[in-house]
Write an enzyme that holds these catalytic residues in place. Sequence first.
Site, mmCIF file in Angstrom:
data_model
loop_
_atom_site.group_PDB
_atom_site.id
_atom_site.type_symbol
_atom_site.label_atom_id
_atom_site.label_comp_id
_atom_site.label_asym_id
_atom_site.label_seq_id
_atom_site.Cartn_x
_atom_site.Cartn_y
_atom_site.Cartn_z
ATOM 1 N N SER A 136 35.652 16.281 78.122
ATOM 2 C CA SER A 136 35.161 16.830 76.958
ATOM 3 C C SER A 136 34.983 18.377 76.729
ATOM 4 O O SER A 136 34.936 19.243 75.744
ATOM 5 C CB SER A 136 33.767 16.494 76.810
ATOM 6 O OG SER A 136 33.883 14.938 76.882
ATOM 7 N N ARG A 137 35.215 19.039 78.012
ATOM 8 C CA ARG A 137 34.989 20.524 77.992
ATOM 9 C C ARG A 137 36.372 21.008 77.636
ATOM 10 O O ARG A 137 36.434 22.243 77.102
ATOM 11 C CB ARG A 137 34.601 20.966 79.199
ATOM 12 C CG ARG A 137 33.189 20.844 79.693
ATOM 13 C CD ARG A 137 32.721 21.366 80.943
ATOM 14 N NE ARG A 137 31.244 21.418 81.137
ATOM 15 C CZ ARG A 137 30.521 20.338 81.918
ATOM 16 N NH1 ARG A 137 31.216 19.205 82.214
ATOM 17 N NH2 ARG A 137 29.296 20.148 81.669
ATOM 18 N N ALA A 176 31.338 12.914 73.242
ATOM 19 C CA ALA A 176 32.610 13.669 72.835
ATOM 20 C C ALA A 176 33.762 13.027 73.598
ATOM 21 O O ALA A 176 34.495 13.660 74.445
ATOM 22 C CB ALA A 176 32.421 15.106 73.437
ATOM 23 N N LEU A 177 34.057 11.571 73.016
ATOM 24 C CA LEU A 177 34.908 10.841 73.761
ATOM 25 C C LEU A 177 36.454 11.103 73.568
ATOM 26 O O LEU A 177 36.759 11.719 72.630
ATOM 27 C CB LEU A 177 34.725 9.398 72.946
ATOM 28 C CG LEU A 177 33.393 8.859 73.279
ATOM 29 C CD1 LEU A 177 33.050 7.626 72.601
ATOM 30 C CD2 LEU A 177 32.797 8.806 74.714
ATOM 31 N N HIS A 225 37.653 8.303 78.571
ATOM 32 C CA HIS A 225 36.708 7.281 78.274
ATOM 33 C C HIS A 225 37.166 6.186 77.983
ATOM 34 O O HIS A 225 36.753 4.994 78.186
ATOM 35 C CB HIS A 225 35.545 8.067 77.082
ATOM 36 C CG HIS A 225 34.898 9.450 77.520
ATOM 37 N ND1 HIS A 225 35.307 10.539 76.964
ATOM 38 C CD2 HIS A 225 34.383 9.614 78.685
ATOM 39 C CE1 HIS A 225 34.278 11.422 77.596
ATOM 40 N NE2 HIS A 225 33.787 10.848 78.417
#
Length: 286
Positions: A187-188, A32-33, A37
């Site tokens: 990602s959250r 879930a880049l 990242h």
Amino acid sequence: MHTITTCKEASETILSLKRNGKTVGFVPTLGALHEGHLTLMRQAQKENDILICSIFVNPTQFNEKEDLDKYPRTMEADVEKLLSIDCDYLFAPSVEEMYPSENEVFDFSFGGLEMEMEGAFRPGHFQGVGQIVKKLLDAVQPTRLYMGQKDFQQFTLIQYMIDTMDLPVELCVVPIIREEDGLAMSSRNRRLSEENRKRSPLIYKTLIDFLALKDLLSVDELIAIAMARFEALDGFKPEYFTVADGRTLKPIDDLSTTDYAVVCCAVWAGDIRLIDNLILKHPTDG
Ligand code: AMP
């Protein structure tokens, strides 16, 4: 970009690159880049000949099954992003590849670092992190490992693991990448409700207040203000705001007792748990 799915192929590929004098930068992720990242990856590209990233949603570091089930999995979009930055290798193993035996025994010691902050609220989480990072390092054997300051306790533990196990890798830590409004990228974040997304920058604003007020108020007063602020905010629940020594991660109530201090926090926004931190005092500050 070449995709690798087995530890054996990862070892053989990287070993042969290193034999040819190449340096290898490794960025492990849960996928879930996002731009955070990608910043780690660009840094790794700048400092190494070859970039290898891993995408593996590691089941053993999730202390809640629901969190694991709901963790975003966006492999197609992730591959697009990796191609866009010219990543050389993607290591994307299956759960069976990383955990061939269900009865694997592991017990990492992090000298007590794992008991503080996240460790107190996410039992077993750091055992899972230690387990997977060690396995990934064994498979990839990179020259340098890249991790984010976003997970302050995580990189501190991994540095401890590298030092105590004498692992032949250099850990490089990259500063936190934020959205324009200050929310730390995660990602959250994509699972936040619209309302909670709008309110979440208050986390960073509160950390900035720690920095601005650290010479005027006591640590206890700062923590009380921060906790009260989120307790009063609809839909939010603070888990902890801790001012800690940056090396031992032990809580401190007086900043003058250390030359390295960080404020770390975890806050629930609805059913999404957000973490963030800010360095209040850095050894190089003098
Ligand atoms: P994750 O996929 O959440 O496990 O993150 C993979 C790596 O990226 C970890 O070393 C994180 O600390 C790092 N990372 C995640 N979010 C950020 C961010 N906003 N800024 C910098 N690094 C990050």
